[in-house]
Design a protein around this motif. Sequence first.
Motif, PDB file in Angstrom:
ATOM      1  N   ASP A 196      98.114  66.496 136.019  1.00 24.44           N
ATOM      2  CA  ASP A 196      99.343  65.696 135.993  1.00 24.44           C
ATOM      3  C   ASP A 196      99.736  65.212 134.607  1.00 24.44           C
ATOM      4  OD1 ASP A 196      97.299  63.882 135.763  1.00 24.44           O
ATOM      5  OD2 ASP A 196      98.001  62.565 137.371  1.00 24.44           O
ATOM      6  N   ASN A 197      98.944  65.515 133.603  1.00 21.61           N
ATOM      7  CA  ASN A 197      99.286  65.135 132.230  1.00 21.61           C
ATOM      8  C   ASN A 197     100.066  66.212 131.490  1.00 21.61           C
ATOM      9  OD1 ASN A 197      98.020  62.599 132.304  1.00 21.61           O
ATOM     10  ND2 ASN A 197      96.036  63.603 132.011  1.00 21.61           N
ATOM     11  N   TYR A 198     100.134  67.385 132.056  1.00 23.04           N
ATOM     12  CA  TYR A 198     100.776  68.494 131.360  1.00 23.04           C
ATOM     13  C   TYR A 198     102.131  68.791 131.972  1.00 23.04           C
ATOM     14  CZ  TYR A 198     101.204  72.677 128.599  1.00 23.04           C
ATOM     15  OH  TYR A 198     101.633  73.603 127.704  1.00 23.04           O
ATOM     16  N   ARG A 199     103.135  69.011 131.140  1.00 19.93           N
ATOM     17  CA  ARG A 199     104.475  69.362 131.600  1.00 19.93           C
ATOM     18  C   ARG A 199     104.818  70.752 131.076  1.00 19.93           C
ATOM     19  NH1 ARG A 199     103.163  65.968 134.369  1.00 19.93           N
ATOM     20  NH2 ARG A 199     104.046  63.912 134.662  1.00 19.93           N
ATOM     21  N   PHE A 200     105.128  71.648 131.974  1.00 16.15           N
ATOM     22  CA  PHE A 200     105.412  73.021 131.619  1.00 16.15           C
ATOM     23  C   PHE A 200     106.872  73.187 131.246  1.00 16.15           C
ATOM     24  CE2 PHE A 200     101.865  73.116 134.586  1.00 16.15           C
ATOM     25  CZ  PHE A 200     100.925  73.748 133.798  1.00 16.15           C
ATOM     26  N   ALA A 201     107.134  73.941 130.200  1.00 10.77           N
ATOM     27  CA  ALA A 201     108.495  74.162 129.718  1.00 10.77           C
ATOM     28  C   ALA A 201     109.008  75.549 130.098  1.00 10.77           C
ATOM     29  CB  ALA A 201     108.547  73.989 128.206  1.00 10.77           C
ATOM     30  N   GLY A 202     108.153  76.396 130.604  1.00  6.93           N
ATOM     31  CA  GLY A 202     108.553  77.748 130.958  1.00  6.93           C
ATOM     32  C   GLY A 202     107.322  78.569 131.290  1.00  6.93           C
ATOM     33  N   LEU A 203     107.540  79.805 131.689  1.00 12.16           N
ATOM     34  CA  LEU A 203     106.398  80.642 132.062  1.00 12.16           C
ATOM     35  C   LEU A 203     105.471  80.914 130.889  1.00 12.16           C
ATOM     36  CD1 LEU A 203     108.114  83.126 134.516  1.00 12.16           C
ATOM     37  CD2 LEU A 203     106.597  81.220 135.058  1.00 12.16           C
ATOM     38  N   TRP A 204     106.028  81.076 129.689  1.00 21.03           N
ATOM     39  CA  TRP A 204     105.166  81.284 128.518  1.00 21.03           C
ATOM     40  C   TRP A 204     104.353  80.031 128.226  1.00 21.03           C
ATOM     41  CZ3 TRP A 204     103.775  85.815 127.650  1.00 21.03           C
ATOM     42  CH2 TRP A 204     104.633  86.885 127.780  1.00 21.03           C
ATOM     43  N   SER A 205     104.916  78.865 128.474  1.00 17.53           N
ATOM     44  CA  SER A 205     104.183  77.621 128.316  1.00 17.53           C
ATOM     45  C   SER A 205     102.975  77.606 129.257  1.00 17.53           C
ATOM     46  CB  SER A 205     105.097  76.429 128.615  1.00 17.53           C
ATOM     47  OG  SER A 205     104.380  75.232 128.655  1.00 17.53           O
ATOM     48  N   PHE A 206     103.172  78.084 130.470  1.00 17.62           N
ATOM     49  CA  PHE A 206     102.073  78.150 131.433  1.00 17.62           C
ATOM     50  C   PHE A 206     100.997  79.137 130.983  1.00 17.62           C
ATOM     51  CE2 PHE A 206     100.149  79.999 135.291  1.00 17.62           C
ATOM     52  CZ  PHE A 206      99.507  78.866 135.752  1.00 17.62           C
ATOM     53  N   VAL A 207     101.410  80.280 130.457  1.00 18.40           N
ATOM     54  CA  VAL A 207     100.450  81.273 129.968  1.00 18.40           C
ATOM     55  C   VAL A 207      99.638  80.694 128.814  1.00 18.40           C
ATOM     56  CG1 VAL A 207     100.240  83.515 128.803  1.00 18.40           C
ATOM     57  CG2 VAL A 207     101.783  83.258 130.761  1.00 18.40           C
ATOM     58  N   ARG A 208     100.314  80.021 127.870  1.00 19.14           N
ATOM     59  CA  ARG A 208      99.598  79.384 126.751  1.00 19.14           C
ATOM     60  C   ARG A 208      98.645  78.314 127.244  1.00 19.14           C
ATOM     61  NH1 ARG A 208     104.639  79.222 124.321  1.00 19.14           N
ATOM     62  NH2 ARG A 208     104.721  76.977 124.628  1.00 19.14           N
ATOM     63  N   TYR A 209      99.080  77.510 128.209  1.00 18.61           N
ATOM     64  CA  TYR A 209      98.241  76.454 128.785  1.00 18.61           C
ATOM     65  C   TYR A 209      96.969  77.065 129.380  1.00 18.61           C
ATOM     66  CZ  TYR A 209      96.723  73.153 132.371  1.00 18.61           C
ATOM     67  OH  TYR A 209      95.973  72.331 133.179  1.00 18.61           O
ATOM     68  N   GLN A 210      97.123  78.132 130.159  1.00 17.76           N
ATOM     69  CA  GLN A 210      95.957  78.774 130.769  1.00 17.76           C
ATOM     70  C   GLN A 210      95.031  79.375 129.709  1.00 17.76           C
ATOM     71  OE1 GLN A 210      94.817  78.809 133.850  1.00 17.76           O
ATOM     72  NE2 GLN A 210      96.496  77.524 134.522  1.00 17.76           N
ATOM     73  N   TRP A 211      95.624  79.999 128.698  1.00 18.04           N
ATOM     74  CA  TRP A 211      94.836  80.608 127.636  1.00 18.04           C
ATOM     75  C   TRP A 211      94.021  79.540 126.898  1.00 18.04           C
ATOM     76  CZ3 TRP A 211      93.363  85.277 126.115  1.00 18.04           C
ATOM     77  CH2 TRP A 211      92.861  85.439 124.831  1.00 18.04           C
ATOM     78  N   GLU A 212      94.666  78.449 126.514  1.00 16.43           N
ATOM     79  CA  GLU A 212      93.973  77.380 125.807  1.00 16.43           C
ATOM     80  C   GLU A 212      92.920  76.711 126.681  1.00 16.43           C
ATOM     81  OE1 GLU A 212      97.093  74.839 124.435  1.00 16.43           O
ATOM     82  OE2 GLU A 212      97.879  76.361 123.074  1.00 16.43           O
ATOM     83  N   ARG A 213      93.213  76.588 127.952  1.00 15.62           N
ATOM     84  CA  ARG A 213      92.279  75.966 128.880  1.00 15.62           C
ATOM     85  C   ARG A 213      91.014  76.817 129.002  1.00 15.62           C
ATOM     86  NH1 ARG A 213      93.417  75.451 134.962  1.00 15.62           N
ATOM     87  NH2 ARG A 213      91.761  74.073 135.569  1.00 15.62           N
ATOM     88  N   ARG A 214      91.186  78.120 129.059  1.00 15.37           N
ATOM     89  CA  ARG A 214      90.013  79.011 129.165  1.00 15.37           C
ATOM     90  C   ARG A 214      89.214  79.044 127.861  1.00 15.37           C
ATOM     91  NH1 ARG A 214      91.771  83.773 133.252  1.00 15.37           N
ATOM     92  NH2 ARG A 214      92.328  82.315 134.853  1.00 15.37           N
ATOM     93  N   ARG A 215      89.928  79.044 126.733  1.00 15.30           N
ATOM     94  CA  ARG A 215      89.229  79.060 125.442  1.00 15.30           C
ATOM     95  C   ARG A 215      88.475  77.759 125.228  1.00 15.30           C
ATOM     96  NH1 ARG A 215      93.044  80.320 120.809  1.00 15.30           N
ATOM     97  NH2 ARG A 215      91.153  80.000 119.646  1.00 15.30           N
ATOM     98  N   GLY A 216      89.048  76.636 125.686  1.00 19.55           N
ATOM     99  CA  GLY A 216      88.418  75.339 125.519  1.00 19.55           C
ATOM    100  C   GLY A 216      87.197  75.133 126.392  1.00 19.55           C
ATOM    101  N   SER A 217      87.107  75.869 127.504  1.00 18.31           N
ATOM    102  CA  SER A 217      85.985  75.683 128.420  1.00 18.31           C
ATOM    103  C   SER A 217      84.767  76.501 128.014  1.00 18.31           C
ATOM    104  CB  SER A 217      86.396  76.064 129.845  1.00 18.31           C
ATOM    105  OG  SER A 217      86.680  77.441 129.919  1.00 18.31           O
ATOM    106  N   LYS A 218      84.927  77.385 127.020  1.00 16.78           N
ATOM    107  CA  LYS A 218      83.793  78.225 126.589  1.00 16.78           C
ATOM    108  C   LYS A 218      83.004  77.542 125.508  1.00 16.78           C
ATOM    109  CE  LYS A 218      85.790  82.543 127.930  1.00 16.78           C
ATOM    110  NZ  LYS A 218      86.278  83.838 127.573  1.00 16.78           N
TER     111      LYS A 218
END
Length: 87
Positions: free
Chosen positions: A65-87
């Motif tokens: 609930d802290n993240y606000r998506f601006a578009g589909l590319w925003s969602f892709v970047r969010y997922q990419w950063e989330r996966r990179r941050g969890s490693k």
Amino acid sequence: MTDLKNPKLIYAKGFLFLLGGSLASVLLWLERPNLKVAILLALAIWCFARAYYFVFYVIEKYVDDNYRFAGLWSFVRYQWERRRGSK
């Protein structure tokens, strides 16, 4: 690029999406006018609409609930950063 804030332009943009989707759907169906194509086209449209809803509402309201998506590319970047941050 700035956010679109003019209500008339926002409605115009929505109308153009509706017009473009309707035109593409009708042209696809006219290419092969049978029940199977109509059902598959309706199913594809419904599934993409639900996926869009999932990305912008479900993720925002129930997952992060802290993240606000601006578009589909925003969602892709969010997922990419989330996966990179969890490693």
